[in-house]
Design an enzyme around this catalytic site. Sequence first.
Site, PDB file in Angstrom:
ATOM      1  N   ASN A  12      -2.845 -56.944   6.060  1.00  0.00           N
ATOM      2  CA  ASN A  12      -3.963 -56.901   5.136  1.00  0.00           C
ATOM      3  C   ASN A  12      -5.226 -57.142   5.136  1.00  0.00           C
ATOM      4  OD1 ASN A  12      -5.181 -57.491   2.266  1.00  0.00           O
ATOM      5  ND2 ASN A  12      -3.974 -59.098   1.606  1.00  0.00           N
ATOM      6  N   LYS A  14      -7.818 -56.764   4.309  1.00  0.00           N
ATOM      7  CA  LYS A  14      -8.783 -57.198   3.508  1.00  0.00           C
ATOM      8  C   LYS A  14     -10.280 -56.229   2.879  1.00  0.00           C
ATOM      9  CE  LYS A  14      -6.783 -61.888   3.276  1.00  0.00           C
ATOM     10  NZ  LYS A  14      -6.559 -63.743   3.074  1.00  0.00           N
ATOM     11  N   HIS A  96      -2.793 -61.189  -5.016  1.00  0.00           N
ATOM     12  CA  HIS A  96      -2.648 -61.969  -3.697  1.00  0.00           C
ATOM     13  C   HIS A  96      -3.393 -62.796  -4.139  1.00  0.00           C
ATOM     14  CE1 HIS A  96      -4.705 -62.791  -0.524  1.00  0.00           C
ATOM     15  NE2 HIS A  96      -3.903 -62.169   0.067  1.00  0.00           N
ATOM     16  N   GLU A  98      -6.093 -64.056  -3.330  1.00  0.00           N
ATOM     17  CA  GLU A  98      -7.290 -63.856  -3.908  1.00  0.00           C
ATOM     18  C   GLU A  98      -7.564 -63.374  -5.152  1.00  0.00           C
ATOM     19  OE1 GLU A  98      -8.261 -61.945   0.253  1.00  0.00           O
ATOM     20  OE2 GLU A  98      -7.623 -63.957   0.876  1.00  0.00           O
ATOM     21  N   GLU A 166       2.985 -66.953  -0.117  1.00  0.00           N
ATOM     22  CA  GLU A 166       1.464 -67.183   1.023  1.00  0.00           C
ATOM     23  C   GLU A 166       1.181 -68.730   0.425  1.00  0.00           C
ATOM     24  OE1 GLU A 166      -0.652 -63.001   2.456  1.00  0.00           O
ATOM     25  OE2 GLU A 166      -0.395 -63.621   0.927  1.00  0.00           O
ATOM     26  N   GLY A 172      -5.665 -67.842   5.401  1.00  0.00           N
ATOM     27  CA  GLY A 172      -8.026 -67.697   6.022  1.00  0.00           C
ATOM     28  C   GLY A 172      -7.877 -69.128   6.067  1.00  0.00           C
ATOM     29  N   SER A 212      -2.351 -67.232   7.915  1.00  0.00           N
ATOM     30  CA  SER A 212      -2.586 -67.607   9.280  1.00  0.00           C
ATOM     31  C   SER A 212      -1.527 -67.400  10.162  1.00  0.00           C
ATOM     32  CB  SER A 212      -2.827 -69.359   9.488  1.00  0.00           C
ATOM     33  OG  SER A 212      -4.207 -69.368   8.061  1.00  0.00           O
TER      34      SER A 212
HETATM   35  P1  PGA Z   1      -4.536 -64.048   6.773  1.00  0.00           P
HETATM   36  O1  PGA Z   1      -4.152 -63.853   5.860  1.00  0.00           O
HETATM   37  O2  PGA Z   1      -3.258 -64.371   7.412  1.00  0.00           O
HETATM   38  O3  PGA Z   1      -5.827 -64.642   7.221  1.00  0.00           O
HETATM   39  O4  PGA Z   1      -4.061 -65.850   6.293  1.00  0.00           O
HETATM   40  C1  PGA Z   1      -3.033 -63.738   5.269  1.00  0.00           C
HETATM   41  C2  PGA Z   1      -2.965 -63.298   3.389  1.00  0.00           C
HETATM   42  O5  PGA Z   1      -3.988 -63.737   2.826  1.00  0.00           O
HETATM   43  O6  PGA Z   1      -2.621 -62.438   2.937  1.00  0.00           O
END
Ligand code: PGA
Length: 249
Positions: A12, A14, A96, A98, A166, A172, A212
């Site tokens: 991803n 982003k 997601h 976000e 997740e 993140g 992460s």
């Molecule tokens: P991250 O993000 O690996 O940077 O924690 C995962 C995601 O948002 O799918």
Amino acid sequence: MSPTRTFFVGGNWKMNGDKKSLGELIDILNAAKLHADTDVVCGAPTIYLDFTRQKLDAKIGVAAQNCYKVAKGAFTGETSPAMIKDCGVNWVILGHSERRHVFGESDELIGQKVAHSLAEGLGVIACIGEKLDEREGGITDKVVFAQTKVIADNVKDWSKVVLAYEPVWAIGTGKTATPQQAQEVHEKLRQWLKTNVSEAVAKSVRIIYGGSVTGATCKELASQPDVDGFLVGGASLKPEFIDIINAKQ
Ligand code: PGA
């Protein structure tokens, strides 16, 4: 990881990168030796979907990171599954954290997007996960089951769906869930699918972990019986993503 479910690793990206940096990343991915029996999909920013699909080797899938719930119309700024497919892109990430927590998308809207995307022939990476206060309040199961129910109510063909667990506190933050924490929730989700959808779906649906994931944490996570792959944010922008794709022993 199960012997019957194909390992699935999604990246991803982003809202990161530009043609130069993503082009370099794509060159690295195209040249890499990837496990042939692992499904790999890269989630590109909408504006770079066409660019990514044209440059990325055909053995690697591409996903949009969002889409709208109808085919066309007066919805300024939105992208439809039909447009995504028109760029040769076959996947979309929906729900997601976000989208849920920064942009305020409701379960209902996410459900509508899932239904419309599947009807248009896209594969869906459907994301769920609890926030830190929900985990600390002991309601992780309740939260993820409720999110999964809304997704399930909008799915007819589960062969086109990958469920991504997740935990929001792990995204993140550098705080990967432990293999035990991930396995515990994945196992419960599979049990939920068995009870509420069917045994066949529970056995066949890939449940992937995100939050992460790194080259250092992926192998032990991948060894858990109900962890069928990953959704990777930060590390998917680095060559380390290749180690994560190849995490399955
Ligand atoms: P991250 O993000 O690996 O940077 O924690 C995962 C995601 O948002 O799918």
